[in-house]
Design an enzyme around this catalytic site. Structure first.
Site, PDB file in Angstrom:
ATOM      1  N   ASN A  40     -30.241  53.020 -15.900  1.00 55.14           N
ATOM      2  CA  ASN A  40     -29.871  53.565 -17.213  1.00 55.14           C
ATOM      3  C   ASN A  40     -29.715  55.079 -17.104  1.00 55.14           C
ATOM      4  OD1 ASN A  40     -32.520  54.884 -17.801  1.00 55.14           O
ATOM      5  ND2 ASN A  40     -33.232  52.762 -17.713  1.00 55.14           N
ATOM      6  N   LYS A  79     -43.811  49.479 -32.464  1.00 56.11           N
ATOM      7  CA  LYS A  79     -44.176  49.579 -31.041  1.00 56.11           C
ATOM      8  C   LYS A  79     -45.628  50.039 -30.880  1.00 56.11           C
ATOM      9  CE  LYS A  79     -40.358  50.202 -28.859  1.00 56.11           C
ATOM     10  NZ  LYS A  79     -39.166  50.794 -28.241  1.00 56.11           N
TER      11      LYS A  79
HETATM   12  O1  C5P Z   1     -40.953  48.269 -24.819  1.00 56.20           O
HETATM   13  P1  C5P Z   1     -40.137  49.498 -24.993  1.00 56.20           P
HETATM   14  O2  C5P Z   1     -39.256  49.783 -23.822  1.00 56.20           O
HETATM   15  O3  C5P Z   1     -39.371  49.570 -26.249  1.00 56.20           O
HETATM   16  O4  C5P Z   1     -41.233  50.674 -25.096  1.00 56.20           O
HETATM   17  C1  C5P Z   1     -41.028  51.929 -24.601  1.00 56.20           C
HETATM   18  C2  C5P Z   1     -42.305  52.472 -24.044  1.00 56.20           C
HETATM   19  O5  C5P Z   1     -42.920  51.553 -23.162  1.00 56.20           O
HETATM   20  C3  C5P Z   1     -42.056  53.701 -23.201  1.00 56.20           C
HETATM   21  O6  C5P Z   1     -43.197  54.519 -23.299  1.00 56.20           O
HETATM   22  C4  C5P Z   1     -41.877  53.115 -21.808  1.00 56.20           C
HETATM   23  O7  C5P Z   1     -42.175  54.081 -20.791  1.00 56.20           O
HETATM   24  C5  C5P Z   1     -42.878  52.002 -21.813  1.00 56.20           C
HETATM   25  N1  C5P Z   1     -42.483  50.848 -20.991  1.00 56.20           N
HETATM   26  C6  C5P Z   1     -43.205  50.506 -19.864  1.00 56.20           C
HETATM   27  N2  C5P Z   1     -42.865  49.413 -19.114  1.00 56.20           N
HETATM   28  C7  C5P Z   1     -41.831  48.641 -19.466  1.00 56.20           C
HETATM   29  C8  C5P Z   1     -41.076  48.953 -20.602  1.00 56.20           C
HETATM   30  C9  C5P Z   1     -41.424  50.059 -21.346  1.00 56.20           C
HETATM   31  O8  C5P Z   1     -44.160  51.238 -19.530  1.00 56.20           O
HETATM   32  N3  C5P Z   1     -41.521  47.584 -18.739  1.00 56.20           N
END
Ligand code: C5P
Length: 411
Positions: A216, A346
């Site tokens: 990304n 979240k």
């Molecule tokens: O779940 P989502 O991606 O929406 O949440 C974002 C947060 O979770 C960010 O702080 C990201 O660094 C963390 N994250 C993580 N591991 C993942 C997905 C997101 O630590 N697999």
């Protein structure tokens, strides 16, 4: 990007002693002035053999002092006057001889005299050694450096590499940009002194075959700015970085480079409990190809495009937050709409004390941003006036917010 004015309002006495690194001090003056500082240059007689006061006067916009008997001072006390006006005295380059003088408290010329005369509690002494590697390694020099550090001096460097004498090793003066970063850090409040902070940053890269993958647009800039801000605030930082092209921030930052979400997970989980704070800025790929093709998937001879089965990546942040004694966990939420609602959801789903929201497409790769802090008490924006700010400024504000919450939790 506009110039950062991190040293606005600071007055620095820059002392030059004898060494070929004096040529770098001309650039250092320029950088200090560009960062907003006023700079008063003081030179020893030996420094004048390497660079003229004219150069440094032109760059600093102030006439240079070289003598304790300077008649420009009505009271003929340049050592008192100069040191009373300064917020810090920076000796760059600091020769072995000058460090020996500082260690002994000798004061037979203006620069050593003003170092001794400075009001130590409000005017720091920063010393950037510059000498041949044998001189640096000599027990006498090491003894002297240890002594001045014990007396309260901050030692900047030295660096390692090629030396003017043709040898290679420790003893080079740090580069001007490195010295600037260290001077800026010196003036930051030590809000996280004694704390350990773990940060994830950047994207992850999930390979499909040896040459392709899913990733990304995350640049890693916010996570790296946070690592710098936390180190400036006195923390020991562990920075777990996905594939980004960013230099490791100076100071107490241990960097661990990873490629995939699984590698990031494996780097973070065993280390998390040893940290006080975990800040998850990484844009971790949610899915990865279920299987990795050993060889490049070829186009030739295929009538239909290949399809991939995806499998979910581990949620690193949720896993850390679920540890029996988790560090203080800060999540990031990059959203394209409904920032507050998504961020709050979240916060609850991952059981976090603090989540930082930003508008995804508007922030990736950019230098300026605005943040929305959401916790159980409510929400607030950074910058507080609703404008935008560069990521380092935001990172410093966020570090201050985290430090305040840690103190609150401790009380
Ligand atoms: O779940 P989502 O991606 O929406 O949440 C974002 C947060 O979770 C960010 O702080 C990201 O660094 C963390 N994250 C993580 N591991 C993942 C997905 C997101 O630590 N697999």
């Amino acid at each position: 990007m506009s110039e950062r004015l991190d040293l606005q309002g600071r007055h620095i006495v820059l002392g030059l002693t004898g060494g070929i690194a004096c040529y770098k001090s001309a650039e250092l003056v320029r950088l200090l002035v560009k960062a907003g500082a006023s700079v008063q240059v003081v030179m020893t007689e030996a420094a004048e053999a390497f660079i003229t006061p004219v150069t440094l006067q032109a760059l600093s916009g102030r006439s240079v002092y070289t003598s304790q008997w300077d008649a420009r001072e009505p009271n003929v006390m340049a050592h008192i006057n100069l040191s009373r006006q300064a917020d810090a005295v920076l000796i760059a380059p600091a020769s072995a001889d000058f460090i020996a003088k500082l260690a002994q408290g000798r004061a037979d010329e203006l620069l050593s005299l003003l170092c001794l005369a400075r009001p130590a509690e409000r005017c720091g002494l920063l010393v950037a050694p510059a000498m041949n590697r044998e001189m640096w390694a000599h027990p006498a020099t090491q003894r002297n450096v240890a002594q001045i550090a014990a007396d309260g001096a901050h030692i900047l460097g030295p660096g390692c590499g090629d030396q003017a004498c043709g040898e290679t090793g420790d003893g080079r003066m740090l580069e001007p940009a490195e010295l600037l970063a260290d001077v800026v850090a010196f003036f930051q409040p030590r809000l996280l002194a004694g704390r350990r902070v773990l940060i994830t940053a950047g994207p992850t890269f999930e390979p499909i075959d040896p040459v392709r993958g899913i990733t990304n647009h995350s640049s890693g800039k916010m996570g790296f700015a946070l690592a710098r801000a936390a180190a400036e605030a006195g923390a020991q930082v562990t920075l777990v970085a996905g594939p980004v092209h960013l230099p490791t921030p100076r100071g107490a930052v241990e960097r661990i480079d990873v490629m995939t979400a699984s590698q990031m997970h494996d780097a973070v989980l065993p280390r998390a409990a040893a940290h006080d704070v975990f800040i998850a800025t990484a844009a971790v790929a949610d899915w990865r190809p279920a299987s990795l093709s050993e060889h490049k998937i070829k186009k030739e001879g295929k009538k239909v495009a290949p399809t991939f089965e995806l499998t979910e990546n581990p949620d690193i942040l949720a896993a850390v937050a679920a540890l029996p004694q988790p560090p203080y966990c800060v999540g990031f939420a990059a959203e394209s709409e409904n920032l507050l609602a998504h961020a709050r959801a979240k916060l609850q789903r991952k059981r976090l004390p603090l989540i930082v929201g930003n508008l995804g497409p508007a922030t990736f790769g950019r230098d300026d941003n605005a943040l929305l802090l959401v916790d159980a008490q409510g929400h607030a924006v950074l910058p507080a006036d609703g404008s935008t700010a560069d990521k380092l400024t935001l990172a410093r504000s966020l570090v201050a917010e985290i430090a305040r919450r840690l103190e609150h939790a401790r009380a």
